[in-house]
Design an enzyme around this catalytic site. Structure first.
Site, PDB file in Angstrom:
ATOM      1  N   GLU A 377      15.094   7.959  -3.798  1.00  0.00           N
ATOM      2  CA  GLU A 377      14.885   8.892  -2.546  1.00  0.00           C
ATOM      3  C   GLU A 377      13.442  10.392  -2.364  1.00  0.00           C
ATOM      4  O   GLU A 377      13.214   9.886  -0.754  1.00  0.00           O
ATOM      5  CB  GLU A 377      15.670  10.365  -3.303  1.00  0.00           C
ATOM      6  CG  GLU A 377      16.218  11.701  -2.232  1.00  0.00           C
ATOM      7  CD  GLU A 377      17.087  12.613  -3.084  1.00  0.00           C
ATOM      8  OE1 GLU A 377      17.047  13.474  -2.234  1.00  0.00           O
ATOM      9  OE2 GLU A 377      16.620  13.059  -4.395  1.00  0.00           O
ATOM     10  N   HIS A 378      12.733  10.018  -3.715  1.00  0.00           N
ATOM     11  CA  HIS A 378      11.552  10.412  -3.036  1.00  0.00           C
ATOM     12  C   HIS A 378      10.697   9.673  -3.581  1.00  0.00           C
ATOM     13  O   HIS A 378      10.701   9.433  -4.742  1.00  0.00           O
ATOM     14  CB  HIS A 378      11.241  11.790  -3.702  1.00  0.00           C
ATOM     15  CG  HIS A 378      12.355  12.773  -3.070  1.00  0.00           C
ATOM     16  ND1 HIS A 378      13.209  13.866  -3.878  1.00  0.00           N
ATOM     17  CD2 HIS A 378      12.053  13.830  -1.576  1.00  0.00           C
ATOM     18  CE1 HIS A 378      13.961  14.581  -2.733  1.00  0.00           C
ATOM     19  NE2 HIS A 378      13.223  14.983  -2.067  1.00  0.00           N
TER      20      HIS A 378
END
Length: 480
Positions: A377-378
Site C-alpha cells: 500500500e505504501h
C-alpha cells in the site's frame, strides 16, 4: 550481527514465522533464494482476515437494512455500539458548532491539507476526447461524474478527519453533484459522529452527514430509507434540504457509489452491496514496506515502521534490505522506540504479527524484485539515488522517495491521496483519485456515408460470429 528467524533460501513458508523474544519483528532471509513471483507471493509476510468468514454475519444486517431502512440500521448500531442517535441525518447546526469549537491549530492544519489535496486532484481532471476515423465518423469519450456518492469514515481506534478530506476532495474535483458522509455515532457526543469529522465535512462544504457506522451504514447508503423525523437534542429540526435530498428530514436517498475504508464488517458489506452500487475497493489493514540500504537512518526506518503499526494490530510493517547492519540497527531501534510509543500494545502486536518482518536480500536488485512482488500500500525508498530506484517500482499504492518523504506526510499533507490498494492489490489497482468518480461514455456519431464505407466489414464480421441480425440491421439502412 543480525540473525533472521527463518531462511527461505531453499524452502519454507510464512506459516510458522514469529519474532524471537529479543526482537520486535520476525526476520526472513531471502539471500540465495530463487525469487520467482509465485514463491514470493507465498513467502512474503501478509496478514488480514478473510472477508468470507464474516459474510454470514453481515448478510442478515444488509438484508434487514434493505427491508426496514433506518430503523434497522439504528437498531444494529444500538446493539453493537450501545448508542442510538435521535435520527440518521445530522443537523447542519451541529456541523457549524463542530467547526466553531474545533481547535484552531487543527482547523489550520486541515485547511492546509485540503488546499494541497485540491491542488493535486485538480490536475487529475480528464477532458473529453474526440477521435475522427474518417469523414463523418467520430467517437468521443465523454467523462461524466457519478451522480451521488456515499463516503464512509470509520470510527474506532482513532478519529480520521483526514479520511473525510481524502474521499471528498477527489469526488468534488470530479464534479460529483451529491455527497453524503457516513460516520459512526458516538455516545460521548450524544449520538453525533465525532465533532472533528463534522468539522472536516463543514470545511469541505459537505452538508449531508449521517450518524451511522459499520456494515449497517454501507447497507443504508446502498438502499436508502426514511429517517426517524425526531429532533436532535439541542438542535433545531429545521435541517437544510438539498436538490439531491428533498425533504431531508425524512428521505435518505440511496447513493450510486460507496468509498472509504473500514473494518472487515464494512468490507464485507461493501462486497454484498456491490451489485447495487459501485465501490472503490475492499480495503484490508494498512501496510508499509521500506526498501532501504546501508545509507538509511535506522531511527527513521524504525519510526516509519511503527507509524503504520499504530493503526491496527493487523497492520503490516516490512523492511527489505541487503544490509545486515541496517537490519540489526533497525531491530535495535524498534526495541528502543517501542517503550515510548503511546499505543505500544497495538504497535507491538502489529510488529510481532505474521504480517510484519525484516527481510534480508542479496542486493538492491533483489530488493526491488521483492517489493514489486509484495505490492505494498505504501512503499518508502530509503536508498542511495532513491529517485532512480523509485523509477523501477511497478507495483505500489504510493511510493515515497528519500528520507524526507515519509508515509506520515502522505497520510496528511503531501497532497497525494492516502486511500490506497492493500493486500497486494496494487498489482492491478490504483488509489482513490478523480478517475474513481468518473465514468467514460463513448459517443459514436457516424453519417450515412461513413457507415456505408465500413458496412461490408460489419456484415462480414456479423456472419463470422453467426449473428445475422446484426448484419441485417446494416443492410436495411441501404435498401432502396
Amino acid at each position: 550481527m543480525y540473525r533472521p528467524d527463518i531462511d527461505l533460501s531453499s524452502s519454507g513458508t510464512m506459516d510458522t514465522v514469529s519474532p524471537t523474544p529479543a526482537s520486535p519483528m520476525a526476520g526472513i532471509d531471502l539471500r540465495g533464494a530463487e525469487l520467482t513471483a509465485a514463491r514470493l507471493r507465498s513467502a512474503l509476510p501478509r496478514g488480514g482476515a478473510d472477508v468470507e468468514t464474516v459474510l454470514p454475519k453481515v448478510r442478515p444486517i444488509v438484508q434487514a437494512v434493505a427491508e426496514r431502512g433506518a430503523d434497522a440500521a439504528l437498531e444494529f448500531g444500538a446493539s453493537f455500539d450501545g448508542v442510538r442517535p435521535a435520527a440518521v441525518r445530522v443537523p447542519e447546526a451541529a456541523l457549524d458548532k463542530a467547526l466553531a469549537d474545533l481547535d484552531a491549530a487543527v482547523a489550520d492544519a486541515l485547511r492546509v491539507m485540503i488546499d494541497r489535496a485540491r491542488a493535486v486532484h485538480a490536475d487529475q481532471r480528464r477532458t473529453d476526447v474526440t477521435t475522427t476515423l474518417g469523414p463523418g465518423a467520430t467517437v468521443t469519450e465523454r467523462w461524466v461524474p457519478v451522480e451521488r456518492v456515499g463516503l464512509y469514515v470509520p470510527g474506532g481506534n482513532a478519529v480520521y478527519p483526514s479520511s473525510v478530506v481524502m474521499n471528498v476532495v477527489p469526488a468534488q474535483a470530479a464534479g460529483v453533484a451529491s455527497l453524503v458522509v457516513a460516520s459512526p455515532p458516538q455516545a460521548q457526543f450524544d449520538g453525533l459522529p465525532h465533532p472533528t469529522i463534522l468539522a472536516a465535512a463543514r470545511l469541505l462544504g459537505v452538508d449531508e452527514v449521517w450518524a451511522v457506522g459499520g456494515a449497517q451504514a454501507v447497507a443504508l447508503l446502498a438502499y436508502g430509507g426514511t429517517d426517524t423525523g425526531a429532533e436532535w437534542p439541542g438542535f433545531s429540526s429545521d435541517r437544510a434540504r438539498s436538490a439531491s435530498s428533498p425533504g431531508a428530514d425524512a428521505e435518505l436517498v440511496p447513493v450510486d457509489m460507496i468509498t472509504g475504508p473500514g473494518n472487515i464488517y464494512v468490507t464485507a458489506a461493501k462486497r454484498l452491496c456491490r451489485s447495487r452500487v459501485g465501490i472503490d475497493a475492499e480495503a484490508g489493514p494498512t501496510e508499509i514496506a521500506i526498501l532501504a540500504d546501508h545509507t538509511a537512518d535506522p531511527a527513521h526506518v524504525a519510526a516509519d515502521l511503527i507509524s503504520q503499526a499504530e493503526h491496527d494490530e493487523m497492520a503490516g510493517s516490512v523492511l527489505v534490505t541487503p544490509s545486515e547492519d541496517l537490519a540489526a540497527a533497525t531491530d535495535a531501534e524498534l526495541a528502543a522506540q517501542l517503550p515510548t510509543t503511546v499505543h505500544r500494545e497495538r504497535v507491538t502486536a502489529a510488529l510481532g504479527g505474521r504480517q510484519s518482518a525484516i527481510i534480508l536480500v542479496d542486493d538492491l536488485d533483489a530488493g526491488i524484485t521483492v517489493v514489486n512482488a509484495y505490492a505494498a500500500e505504501h512503499l518508502e525508498i530509503q536508498t542511495a539515488d532513491a529517485a532512480a530506484v523509485a523509477g523501477r517500482i511497478r507495483a505500489a499504492g504510493a511510493v515515497f522517495v528519500g528520507p524526507y518523504s515519509p508515509v506520515s506526510l502522505g497520510d496528511y499533507c503531501a497532497g497525494s491521496n492516502h486511500v490506497l490498494p492493500t493486500a497486494g492489490s496494487a498489482r492491478h489497482s490504483s488509489g482513490l483519485s478523480v478517475q474513481t468518480f468518473l465514468r467514460g461514455i463513448h459517443v459514436v456519431d457516424y453519417t450515412e456515408a461513413a457507415l456505408k464505407d465500413v458496412s461490408g466489414h460489419v456484415i462480414t464480421l456479423a456472419q463470422a460470429e453467426d449473428l445475422p441480425a446484426h448484419g441485417e440491421a446494416i443492410r436495411r439502412r441501404f435498401e432502396r
